[in-house]
Design a protein around this motif. Structure first.
Motif, PDB file in Angstrom:
ATOM      1  N   PHE A  24       0.832  -1.194   0.000  1.00  0.00           N
ATOM      2  CA  PHE A  24       0.000   0.000   0.000  1.00  0.00           C
ATOM      3  C   PHE A  24       0.873   1.252   0.000  1.00  0.00           C
ATOM      4  O   PHE A  24       0.649   2.175  -0.763  1.00  0.00           O
ATOM      5  N   MET A  29       1.270   7.236  -6.072  1.00  0.00           N
ATOM      6  CA  MET A  29       0.011   7.927  -5.872  1.00  0.00           C
ATOM      7  C   MET A  29      -0.146   9.036  -6.905  1.00  0.00           C
ATOM      8  O   MET A  29       0.810   9.707  -7.272  1.00  0.00           O
ATOM      9  N   THR A  36      -8.815  10.274  -0.789  1.00  0.00           N
ATOM     10  CA  THR A  36      -7.505   9.634  -0.811  1.00  0.00           C
ATOM     11  C   THR A  36      -7.001   9.735  -2.234  1.00  0.00           C
ATOM     12  O   THR A  36      -7.755   9.544  -3.173  1.00  0.00           O
ATOM     13  N   ASN A  37      -5.743  10.044  -2.415  1.00  0.00           N
ATOM     14  CA  ASN A  37      -5.204  10.114  -3.777  1.00  0.00           C
ATOM     15  C   ASN A  37      -5.153   8.719  -4.369  1.00  0.00           C
ATOM     16  O   ASN A  37      -4.586   7.815  -3.768  1.00  0.00           O
ATOM     17  N   PRO A  38      -5.711   8.534  -5.562  1.00  0.00           N
ATOM     18  CA  PRO A  38      -5.681   7.206  -6.174  1.00  0.00           C
ATOM     19  C   PRO A  38      -4.303   6.903  -6.740  1.00  0.00           C
ATOM     20  O   PRO A  38      -3.530   7.807  -7.045  1.00  0.00           O
ATOM     21  N   LEU A 125      -7.943  -2.760  -4.080  1.00  0.00           N
ATOM     22  CA  LEU A 125      -7.683  -1.362  -4.421  1.00  0.00           C
ATOM     23  C   LEU A 125      -8.932  -0.480  -4.343  1.00  0.00           C
ATOM     24  O   LEU A 125      -8.885   0.684  -4.738  1.00  0.00           O
ATOM     25  N   LEU A 128      -9.738   3.830  -3.369  1.00  0.00           N
ATOM     26  CA  LEU A 128      -8.597   4.688  -3.697  1.00  0.00           C
ATOM     27  C   LEU A 128      -8.893   5.645  -4.852  1.00  0.00           C
ATOM     28  O   LEU A 128      -8.000   6.325  -5.334  1.00  0.00           O
TER      29      LEU A 128
END
Length: 194
Positions: A24, A29, A36-38, A125, A128
């Protein structure tokens, strides 16, 4: 007894392995705002002749987790080339590096109307922002190919998905307003004019 089961679930959830945490934290990013930044992803279209295994696998995962694969699911997932692509539809795949991590299909229904279908993101995932990026890309793609509107059938169990659709402009409608939906699980119907 119930308290012990709850405590076991909490204990299992908190025992994330070091390897999972490292994976993670090592994700590249992106710079988009989604809470949350994907991770950085590339979205590209699946072409006739391409390997559609990831499209099938991603969709089978969420469908069998919450529902049962239906006849139409098997038809589309076993042969997306004939069921979607050769009918003038599009399948968009999201990749992180070489791993397919998401997908969505635009299925032509005539009169410049497309069904948004078979949207999925890898379970590890989710949350995200990949789904949002994929959905926004699909809407932009639909506009670029001259679609007049998009519609979809979903299920109220999939609260996060329904909220995502609402957040980018899909509106709830009655099922009678849309082309017939072949999935018995569908109890949420939405559309977006483009």
């Amino acid at each position: 007894m119930l308290l012990n089961k709850i405590l076991d679930v909490i204990k299992q959830a908190s025992q994330t392995t070091d390897m999972e945490l490292e994976r993670f934290h090592n994700l590249k990013m992106g710079d988009r705002e989604c809470g949350t930044n994907p991770p950085e992803i590339e979205i590209r279209s699946l072409q006739p002749g391409d390997d559609a295994t990831a499209f099938r696998t991603l969709n089978e995962e969420w469908i069998t987790r919450y529902f049962t694969l239906e006849k139409k699911d098997r038809e589309v997932l076993n042969d997306p080339e004939n069921a979607i692509l050769l009918k003038g539809g599009h399948i968009l795949m999201a990749y992180m590096g070489h791993e397919a991590v998401g997908c969505v299909a635009l299925v032509p229904m005539g009169n410049r109307i497309y069904e948004l279908s078979k949207m999925a993101v890898s379970p590890h995932l989710r949350g995200l922002g990949i789904g949002r990026r994929l959905l926004e890309h699909a809407v932009a793609w639909a506009k670029a190919i001259g679609a007049a509107s998009l519609f979809l059938g979903s299920n109220s169990k999939l609260e996060n998905a329904v909220h995502l659709y609402e957040s980018i402009g899909f509106r709830h409608v009655s099922p009678e307003r849309l082309p017939p939906n072949p999935y018995t699980r569908a109890n949420v119907f939405m559309e977006m004019s483009l």
